[in-house]
Design a protein around this motif. Structure first.
Motif, short mmCIF file in Angstrom:
data_model
loop_
_atom_site.label_atom_id
_atom_site.label_comp_id
_atom_site.label_asym_id
_atom_site.label_seq_id
_atom_site.Cartn_x
_atom_site.Cartn_y
_atom_site.Cartn_z
N GLU A 32 -3.81 5.86 38.23
CA GLU A 32 -5.63 4.87 38.84
C GLU A 32 -6.04 4.94 36.96
OE1 GLU A 32 -7.20 3.28 41.12
OE2 GLU A 32 -8.92 3.99 38.80
N SER A 42 -12.53 -0.11 47.08
CA SER A 42 -12.55 0.91 48.01
C SER A 42 -13.69 1.87 48.58
CB SER A 42 -11.28 1.93 48.48
OG SER A 42 -10.27 1.40 48.41
N MET A 346 -5.90 -8.39 49.16
CA MET A 346 -6.27 -6.91 50.49
C MET A 346 -7.25 -6.74 50.28
SD MET A 346 -3.14 -6.18 51.02
CE MET A 346 -3.24 -4.68 52.29
N THR A 352 -9.46 -0.13 56.98
CA THR A 352 -9.16 0.18 58.35
C THR A 352 -7.61 -0.40 58.96
OG1 THR A 352 -11.13 -1.30 59.18
CG2 THR A 352 -9.45 -0.43 61.15
#
Ligand code: FAD
Length: 371
Positions: A32, A42, A346, A352
């Motif tokens: 990351e 996110s 995405m 979910t």
């Protein structure tokens, strides 16, 4: 010899869920670039666990949302992630009842529990909401997405995965037994070897795919679509999440009211397509309050515009323009390279669906490995 079986680029919720799943099957390294996991899309979303009602029949979004939702509730219970099945109301004016009926029929086909409420029944449970009819979805909920990502990281590490922050993937080149990945960190540029690569770089997935040598015709166009949020100053007027009918082409789900786990209300997101090659600008223009207020007052007439305060924004990695039909997630495994999976587009319901996406990617890599 490779250093790792799997190398994941990106520590958002999708990369972390892939690390959690793949670490059951081999050695995993997650890289990351930021100082924290999940600091981009996110942590800039509505934190809603969606039921799976809105998506194109048979699409990955529909299938992975429905299976991911169940797995997410189980994960939250097992690993103590704060969440709540608050239930959601989709509200409509008289002109929207046909669309509500269509959603009710769809929910029945998909096995998603839904209940039709007339005006009086709606008023009994949400006296501040003004609508002609509503659908109640008891399976929709909210989650502390930060805690969820922390737990995914912890569980993946317990299974032996190595998760590194401050580590930016620059490029990767093919080798006979996999990939050589160039990584920039405080120590300079280092190279690691892995058998398979997973590109979960979110808004940078297309850029990363180019850096990994994917052919241009296999990389879908990226359309950045910002969504702003305003927080509501005052005690929550609602007990459930309140959604208007979704926008045309599913550009967004309409400016809705969500609750956080502390019971505070926020409104959003809107849909603001950004010009091509825009920088990622997360500022919220206070002047948008008036536009928000007029959309919200259609179902919450008691709102006073001054109760809306600019909060935060997120950017959706869409694969369609506002004039095109809603695109599906693209989870692509090029056939002409060592094993690699690229995750494009995405957007919602990625949070979910995350655990189901992790399983899907794992199966995709294992299937190819057996061929
Ligand atoms: C406004 C909005 C509302 C939403 N609401 C919901 C919702 O209520 N429910 C729901 O289910 N979903 C929702 N979503 C969707 C959900 O937030 C996303 O699907 C999900 O967060 C995507 O996760 P990701 O890991 O793909 O992306 P990201 O979180 O963006 O993670 C990608 C990571 O890759 C890293 N990275 C990029 N390039 C490199 C590199 N070269 N080297 C190393 N690291 C790199 C980035 O730093 C980043 O941390 C919403 C999205 C938005 C924008």
């Amino acid at each position: 010899m490779t250093d790792f079986d799997y190398c994941i680029i990106g520590g958002g919720v999708i990369g972390l869920a892939c690390a959690y799943e793949l670490s059951q099957h081999g050695s995993v390294l997650l890289l990351e670039k930021n100082a924290h996991f999940g600091a981009e899309t996110s942590s800039r979303n509505s934190e809603v666990i969606h039921a799976g009602l809105y998506y194109t029949p048979g699409s990955l979004k529909e299938r992975l949302c429905i299976s991911g939702k169940q797995r997410l509730y189980q994960f939250c219970q097992e690993f103590d992630v704060p969440h709540q099945a608050t239930g959601k109301l989709i509200v409509a004016a008289e002109s929207g009842t046909e669309e509500l009926q269509r959603l009710l029929n769809k929910g029945q086909r998909l096995g998603i529990p839904l209940q039709w409420l007339d005006q009086q029944q709606l008023r009994n449970i949400e006296p501040e909401v003004s609508a002609y009819a509503a659908l109640f979805s008891p399976g929709t909920g909210i989650i502390d997405s930060h805690c969820y990502m922390e737990r995914l990281a912890q569980q993946a590490e317990q299974r032996g995965a190595l998760l590194l922050k401050h580590s930016q993937v620059l490029s990767a080149s093919e080798r006979d037994d996999g990939w050589q990945v160039a990584v920039s960190s405080a120590d300079g540029t280092t190279h690691i070897h892995c058998s398979a690569l997973i590109n979960a770089a979110g808004l940078q997935a297309q850029t990363m795919a180019r850096a990994l040598g994917v052919e241009e015709n296999q990389i879908p166009d990226l359309h950045l679509c910002r969504g702003h949020y305003f927080s509501y100053q005052g005690k929550s007027p609602f007990r459930h999440l309140i959604y208007p009918l979704p926008e045309k082409n599913l550009a967004g789900l309409g400016i809705h009211a969500t609750l956080d786990l502390g019971g505070q209300v926020r409104f959003g997101p809107d849909t603001d397509y950004l010009p091509a090659a825009s920088t990622l600008d997360y500022r919220v223009d206070p002047a948008l309050a008036a536009v928000f207020a007029s959309a919200i007052k259609r179902y919450f007439p008691g709102l006073k515009t001054q109760q809306l305060q600019p909060d935060y924004a997120g950017i959706r990695p869409k694969l369609h323009t506002k004039h095109e039909t809603a695109a599906d997630f693209i989870i692509h495994r090029p056939s002409d390279s060592p094993p690699a999976v690229h995750l494009f587009g995405m957007e919602s319901p990625g949070l979910t669906a995350s655990l189901a996406v992790g399983t899907f990617v794992t199966e995709m890599l294992q299937k190819k490995a057996q061929e």
